[in-house]
Enzyme design. Structure first.
Site, PDB file in Angstrom:
ATOM      1  N   TYR A  31      -5.902  -0.400  -1.607  1.00 17.03           N
ATOM      2  CA  TYR A  31      -4.387  -0.359  -1.979  1.00 17.03           C
ATOM      3  C   TYR A  31      -3.970  -2.101  -2.365  1.00 17.03           C
ATOM      4  O   TYR A  31      -2.809  -2.261  -2.834  1.00 17.03           O
ATOM      5  CB  TYR A  31      -3.580  -0.414  -0.846  1.00 17.03           C
ATOM      6  CG  TYR A  31      -3.993   1.174  -0.163  1.00 17.03           C
ATOM      7  CD1 TYR A  31      -3.729   2.267  -1.233  1.00 17.03           C
ATOM      8  CD2 TYR A  31      -4.815   1.488   1.036  1.00 17.03           C
ATOM      9  CE1 TYR A  31      -3.943   3.470  -0.652  1.00 17.03           C
ATOM     10  CE2 TYR A  31      -4.931   2.912   1.464  1.00 17.03           C
ATOM     11  CZ  TYR A  31      -4.518   3.761   0.559  1.00 17.03           C
ATOM     12  OH  TYR A  31      -5.136   5.248   0.902  1.00 17.03           O
TER      13      TYR A  31
ATOM     14  N   ASP B 194       8.857  21.272   2.741  1.00 16.96           N
ATOM     15  CA  ASP B 194      10.169  22.367   2.729  1.00 16.96           C
ATOM     16  C   ASP B 194      11.247  21.643   2.621  1.00 16.96           C
ATOM     17  O   ASP B 194      12.158  22.156   1.641  1.00 16.96           O
ATOM     18  CB  ASP B 194      10.224  23.110   4.228  1.00 16.96           C
ATOM     19  CG  ASP B 194       9.115  24.111   4.092  1.00 16.96           C
ATOM     20  OD1 ASP B 194       8.677  24.871   3.109  1.00 16.96           O
ATOM     21  OD2 ASP B 194       8.985  24.809   5.289  1.00 16.96           O
TER      22      ASP B 194
ATOM     23  N   ASN C 146       6.000   8.210  -1.920  1.00 16.46           N
ATOM     24  CA  ASN C 146       4.707   8.073  -1.521  1.00 16.46           C
ATOM     25  C   ASN C 146       4.624   8.421  -0.126  1.00 16.46           C
ATOM     26  O   ASN C 146       5.025   7.618   0.707  1.00 16.46           O
ATOM     27  CB  ASN C 146       4.058   6.816  -1.872  1.00 16.46           C
ATOM     28  CG  ASN C 146       2.559   6.668  -1.570  1.00 16.46           C
ATOM     29  OD1 ASN C 146       2.055   7.591  -0.903  1.00 16.46           O
ATOM     30  ND2 ASN C 146       2.089   5.510  -1.938  1.00 16.46           N
TER      31      ASN C 146
ATOM     32  N   SER D  34      -3.357   4.905  -4.927  1.00 14.25           N
ATOM     33  CA  SER D  34      -4.776   5.041  -5.381  1.00 14.25           C
ATOM     34  C   SER D  34      -4.941   6.427  -6.278  1.00 14.25           C
ATOM     35  O   SER D  34      -3.870   7.494  -6.268  1.00 14.25           O
ATOM     36  CB  SER D  34      -5.832   5.244  -4.311  1.00 14.25           C
ATOM     37  OG  SER D  34      -5.254   6.207  -3.435  1.00 14.25           O
TER      38      SER D  34
ATOM     39  N   HIS E 201       1.095   8.083  -5.744  1.00 16.05           N
ATOM     40  CA  HIS E 201      -0.014   7.575  -4.882  1.00 16.05           C
ATOM     41  C   HIS E 201      -0.300   6.341  -5.793  1.00 16.05           C
ATOM     42  O   HIS E 201      -0.656   6.295  -7.160  1.00 16.05           O
ATOM     43  CB  HIS E 201      -1.098   8.252  -4.807  1.00 16.05           C
ATOM     44  CG  HIS E 201      -0.511   9.716  -4.201  1.00 16.05           C
ATOM     45  ND1 HIS E 201      -0.263   9.848  -2.782  1.00 16.05           N
ATOM     46  CD2 HIS E 201      -0.519  10.966  -4.872  1.00 16.05           C
ATOM     47  CE1 HIS E 201       0.050  10.934  -2.510  1.00 16.05           C
ATOM     48  NE2 HIS E 201      -0.211  11.790  -3.757  1.00 16.05           N
TER      49      HIS E 201
HETATM   50  C1  DQA Z   1      -1.686   7.220  -0.834  1.00 17.72           C
HETATM   51  C2  DQA Z   1      -2.828   8.022  -0.770  1.00 17.72           C
HETATM   52  C3  DQA Z   1      -3.177   8.811   0.418  1.00 17.72           C
HETATM   53  O1  DQA Z   1      -4.224   9.821   0.512  1.00 17.72           O
HETATM   54  C4  DQA Z   1      -3.310   8.022   1.741  1.00 17.72           C
HETATM   55  O2  DQA Z   1      -3.312   8.761   2.864  1.00 17.72           O
HETATM   56  C5  DQA Z   1      -2.225   7.053   1.725  1.00 17.72           C
HETATM   57  C6  DQA Z   1      -1.861   6.278   0.522  1.00 17.72           C
HETATM   58  C7  DQA Z   1      -1.920   5.960  -2.046  1.00 17.72           C
HETATM   59  O3  DQA Z   1      -0.786   5.788  -2.274  1.00 17.72           O
HETATM   60  O4  DQA Z   1      -2.825   6.183  -2.830  1.00 17.72           O
HETATM   61  O5  DQA Z   1      -1.931   6.448   2.878  1.00 17.72           O
HETATM   62  O6  DQA Z   1      -0.510   7.854  -0.761  1.00 17.72           O
END
Ligand code: DQA
Length: 138
Positions: free
Chosen positions: A22, A84, A71, A99, A97
């Site tokens: 990250y 929901d 996110n 990643s 995300h």
């Molecule tokens: C995330 C990816 C998710 O799988 C993970 O649990 C995160 C960060 C991302 O920004 O890549 O907390 O959302």
């Protein structure tokens, strides 16, 4: 344009946790860059580790914001409550995300949110947020 950048569980640790995945920049610093990028727009930022707070934020954004950049962190993979909430409002939500969740563990390949979101952007680090915000202007 009014945009809400909403971050879920553990995203407050961005910059500290798993820097190889990250990065080393904090969420606060990323949010400042987002605000600078969208200087001509009205941006709000919220992070919560609590699923219900994310749901409340989505509910309250309806009719107030033009779009939500969400996110949800790990909530993405199992929160039917957030799914929901998104399905219950008309404000469009783009799932993001940092990643590339499809290049990671199997459990991250599945999002219970994607189906009710306008679209999904992943894998571009902090720029995932900016790309998602820009998508509301197309
Ligand atoms: C995330 C990816 C998710 O799988 C993970 O649990 C995160 C960060 C991302 O920004 O890549 O907390 O959302």
């Amino acid at each position: 344009m009014k945009l809400l950048f909403l971050n879920g569980v553990n995203l407050n640790l961005t910059g500290k946790r798993e820097p190889g995945v990250y990065g080393t920049e904090t969420l606060e610093s990323i949010n400042k860059e987002i605000a600078a990028h969208f200087a001509g727009d009205e941006c709000s930022f919220l992070q919560s580790n609590f699923e219900g707070e994310i749901c409340t934020a989505i509910q309250q954004a309806d009719g107030v914001y033009d779009g939500i950049v969400l996110n949800a962190g790990a909530f993405t993979h199992y929160s039917y409550a957030i799914r929901d909430a998104i399905a219950s409002v008309s404000v469009p939500v783009v799932e993001v995300h940092m990643s590339n969740v499809h290049a990671r563990e199997d459990f991250r390949n599945k999002s219970v949110l994607s189906e009710v979101c306008k679209g999904v952007i992943c894998g571009f680090g902090k720029n995932s947020y900016i790309l998602a915000g820009e998508s509301f202007k197309l």
